[in-house]
Motif scaffolding. Structure first.
Motif, PDB file in Angstrom:
ATOM      1  N   GLU A  63       0.934  -1.429  -0.387  1.00 30.43           N
ATOM      2  CA  GLU A  63      -0.290  -0.272   0.071  1.00 30.43           C
ATOM      3  C   GLU A  63       0.571   1.951  -0.330  1.00 30.43           C
ATOM      4  O   GLU A  63       0.590   2.649   0.866  1.00 30.43           O
ATOM      5  N   ILE A  64       1.909   1.010  -1.034  1.00 30.36           N
ATOM      6  CA  ILE A  64       2.731   2.321  -0.663  1.00 30.36           C
ATOM      7  C   ILE A  64       2.150   3.435  -1.247  1.00 30.36           C
ATOM      8  O   ILE A  64       1.664   3.050  -2.685  1.00 30.36           O
ATOM      9  N   ASN A  74       6.058  -1.847   9.083  1.00 33.16           N
ATOM     10  CA  ASN A  74       4.901  -3.073   9.453  1.00 33.16           C
ATOM     11  C   ASN A  74       4.640  -2.347   7.374  1.00 33.16           C
ATOM     12  O   ASN A  74       3.339  -3.195   7.169  1.00 33.16           O
ATOM     13  N   LEU A 112       9.996  10.092   5.601  1.00 34.24           N
ATOM     14  CA  LEU A 112       9.339   9.312   5.870  1.00 34.24           C
ATOM     15  C   LEU A 112       9.501   8.096   7.124  1.00 34.24           C
ATOM     16  O   LEU A 112      11.012   8.174   6.842  1.00 34.24           O
ATOM     17  N   ARG A 113       8.912   7.075   6.806  1.00 34.41           N
ATOM     18  CA  ARG A 113       9.005   6.206   7.877  1.00 34.41           C
ATOM     19  C   ARG A 113       8.304   4.871   6.744  1.00 34.41           C
ATOM     20  O   ARG A 113       7.607   4.898   7.062  1.00 34.41           O
ATOM     21  N   ILE A 114       9.633   3.955   6.628  1.00 34.59           N
ATOM     22  CA  ILE A 114       8.800   2.436   6.460  1.00 34.59           C
ATOM     23  C   ILE A 114       8.616   1.607   7.828  1.00 34.59           C
ATOM     24  O   ILE A 114       9.472   2.208   8.150  1.00 34.59           O
ATOM     25  N   GLY A 124      13.916   3.753   9.232  1.00 35.36           N
ATOM     26  CA  GLY A 124      13.007   2.763   9.084  1.00 35.36           C
ATOM     27  C   GLY A 124      14.054   1.979   9.929  1.00 35.36           C
ATOM     28  O   GLY A 124      15.169   2.146   9.864  1.00 35.36           O
ATOM     29  N   ARG A 138       4.858  -0.640   5.223  1.00 32.95           N
ATOM     30  CA  ARG A 138       3.953   0.466   5.236  1.00 32.95           C
ATOM     31  C   ARG A 138       5.292   1.773   5.487  1.00 32.95           C
ATOM     32  O   ARG A 138       5.533   2.065   5.683  1.00 32.95           O
ATOM     33  N   LEU A 139       4.254   3.448   4.286  1.00 39.98           N
ATOM     34  CA  LEU A 139       4.906   3.826   4.253  1.00 39.98           C
ATOM     35  C   LEU A 139       4.559   5.417   5.201  1.00 39.98           C
ATOM     36  O   LEU A 139       3.228   5.552   4.625  1.00 39.98           O
ATOM     37  N   GLN A 140       5.154   5.562   6.214  1.00 42.58           N
ATOM     38  CA  GLN A 140       4.197   6.904   6.669  1.00 42.58           C
ATOM     39  C   GLN A 140       4.713   7.569   7.020  1.00 42.58           C
ATOM     40  O   GLN A 140       6.339   7.519   6.637  1.00 42.58           O
ATOM     41  N   LEU A 141       4.034   8.633   7.162  1.00 43.20           N
ATOM     42  CA  LEU A 141       4.789  10.038   7.496  1.00 43.20           C
ATOM     43  C   LEU A 141       5.204  10.531   8.614  1.00 43.20           C
ATOM     44  O   LEU A 141       4.140  10.063   9.908  1.00 43.20           O
ATOM     45  N   ALA A 142       6.429  10.882   9.288  1.00 42.92           N
ATOM     46  CA  ALA A 142       7.006  10.823  10.480  1.00 42.92           C
ATOM     47  C   ALA A 142       7.875  12.136  10.235  1.00 42.92           C
ATOM     48  O   ALA A 142       6.389  13.393   9.963  1.00 42.92           O
TER      49      ALA A 142
END
Lengths: 300, 225
Positions: free
Chosen positions: B19-20, B215, B211-213, B34, B217-221
């Motif tokens: 889900e990137i 689990n 950005l952080r990977i 990450g 998934r890519l998240q905004l950190a």
């Protein structure tokens, strides 16, 4: 780009591009040696094939235009039957000349088997008539029919039974020579494919770096293909040169020496071995190109 | 430029990224963080087409990666400079030739470009080391040479995978400074790193998105940095 321009670009190369693949001494030496050895053998196979071809032609030509009539008859009828046979032969279309061998010639023919003191007069030796054909030749079946009617003791030998197996043997020998050249080219292709595979496998890291910086498969393949093609060209050039020198060192063709002393090149035939390096380069080009494309696909 | 839409990447039966969705805009600066093994290097490889997504869409400069053949990808890759953690050089060639490699493979190794190469070597502080072989370089010098190689084609995007992983603090600051300079020239930068101090320092000089990977998934950190 035209074929000529492509060939020129390939041969001249790009010095900078050539350097991206590290020199691989061991593979390079193996490829050079394999190409040289194969070219050396190919020269001999070619010489064998050409000599067999010449032999087939010579045997064919020597035997094709001559025939022998053998007359076996009681001694009191021999002269009469010989004269009758000569009359028949003189009136047969396709015969240029016919001549009865004299006693000395017949003795000379039998000398290798019976020695020089053969008492020809006391032996029932058949009379031989030498027939020389015209270019068109004669109708052997028709002549046999006429002879059986007019000269009952005559047996015509048109040399077919000698000529056919000799020509077939020489033809097979020639085929064997060309087949050997095909096998040599195939073996060279296999060797160069293996060497190219080894070089590509050893340079997987180099390929990864080249891909990282945007090199196309064509660029990477060309670096390897050019290198192996040139190695095969130079190796085969050296091998063919040595093979030709070895051919020069063989004894001259002699009448008494038979087939073996005729093994070599004659006239324009000396130019044919020069095609071997070109053929080797073509084989190397094809083999390395296929190997490189396959390996690059696997590494993708 | 580089776009992912609901992209996933699987390998060996397991999903490594899922889900990137991301769009790298021109001139932007990104950090990718990450934990070790989270998939940062895999994500960067997807960014320059070394890997293709197993589902979803990845576009490089408007082209769907899955529809590009190897040669098309190679040509597109010339617009993306990559700095690997282990640098990846051709050890038999001098540093200058390694830096010029992108020009060589693209047939652009002209005299003008050679002059640019000298300038570039000076910019990364390797003017005196141009003739050295890669194994003769220190870790920091190798990273700077890799950066020079990554930017010699004046790419639109520079991707750097742990560029400061093998260098001391001073050298990591020097490398960061070079990357910030590139960003000021309009280049899009993405740095994969687990060095949070580097990110904090960078934020003083450039507006960076973190950005952080996690689990897969890519998240905004960033709020915590």
């Amino acid at each position: 780009m035209s074929l000529r321009a492509s060939l020129r670009t390939f041969l001249v190369g790009d010095a900078q591009a050539d350097r991206v693949v590290p020199p691989s001494g061991f593979t390079a030496q193996l490829t050079l040696f394999a190409a040289a050895a194969m070219a050396f053998l190919a020269v001999f196979a070619m010489a064998l094939s050409l000599a067999a071809g010449r032999l087939a032609e010579r045997w064919g030509a020597e035997l094709a235009h001559s025939s022998t009539l053998r007359i076996s008859a009681p001694s009191e009828q021999m002269a009469e039957q010989t004269a009758a046979a000569l009359r028949v032969l003189e009136t047969t279309p396709g015969i240029a000349s016919a001549r009865a061998l004299d006693k000395a010639e017949q003795r000379a023919l039998l000398e290798p088997w019976f020695g020089p003191d053969l008492p020809l007069e006391s032996l029932p030796v058949p009379q031989l008539i030498e027939i020389v054909e015209t270019e068109e030749g004669y109708d052997a079946s028709g002549l046999r029919l006429r002879l059986s009617a007019e000269v009952p003791g005559a047996v015509l030998d048109d040399h077919t039974r000698w000529r056919r197996p000799l020509e077939a043997a020489a033809g097979r020998l020639r085929l064997l020579g060309w087949l050997s050249i095909g096998l040599i080219a195939g073996t060279m292709g296999v060797m160069i494919t293996l060497a190219a595979h080894a070089a590509l496998a050893a340079n997987a890291q180099v390929i990864a770096v080249l891909r990282l910086v945007g090199a196309t498969d064509h660029y990477i393949a060309r670096a390897f293909v050019r290198r192996f093609t040139l190695r095969a060209l130079f190796g085969a050039g050296a091998g063919a040169g040595l093979g030709m020198l070895a051919m020069l060192a063989l004894p001259e063709a002699q009448e008494t020496g038979g087939f073996l002393t005729g093994l070599g090149f004659a006239g324009a035939g000396w130019l044919l071995p020069l095609l071997i390096p070109v053929l080797a380069a073509g084989v190397a080009y094809g083999a390395t190109r296929i190997a490189a494309r396959r390996r690059l696909r696997e590494l993708a | 430029m580089i776009e992912f839409d609901n992209m996933a990447y699987s390998y060996g039966g397991g999903e490594l990224l899922s889900e990137i969705s991301l769009r790298l805009t021109p001139g932007s600066f990104h950090f990718l963080t990450g934990p070790s093994g989270a998939g940062k290097t895999t994500f960067l490889k997807l960014c320059y087409g070394a890997l293709k997504p197993t589902s979803g869409q990845a576009r490089l400069f408007g082209q769907d990666v899955r529809e590009m053949d190897r040669d098309a990808l190679a040509i597109t890759r010339r617009r993306i400079g990559v700095v690997h953690q282990d640098c990846q050089f051709l050890d038999h060639l001098p540093v200058a030739d390694n830096v010029a490699l992108p020009l060589t493979v693209s047939g652009q190794d002209t005299l003008e470009q050679v002059a640019n190469l000298k300038e570039l070597m000076g910019w990364v502080g390797l003017g005196e080391r141009a003739g050295a072989l890669p194994p003769e370089l220190s870790g920091g010098e190798r990273q700077r040479a890799a950066l020079a190689r990554a930017v010699i084609m004046s790419p639109d995007v520079v991707l750097a995978d742990e560029p400061t992983g093998n260098v001391d603090w001073e050298m990591s600051q020097r490398l960061l400074q070079l990357l910030v300079e590139l960003n000021r020239m309009g280049k899009t930068i993405m740095i994969a790193t687990h060095d949070l101090n580097l990110i904090r320092t960078a934020k003083h000089h450039v507006q960076a998105r973190v950005l952080r990977i996690a689990n897969r998934r890519l998240q905004l950190a960033g709020a915590d940095l």
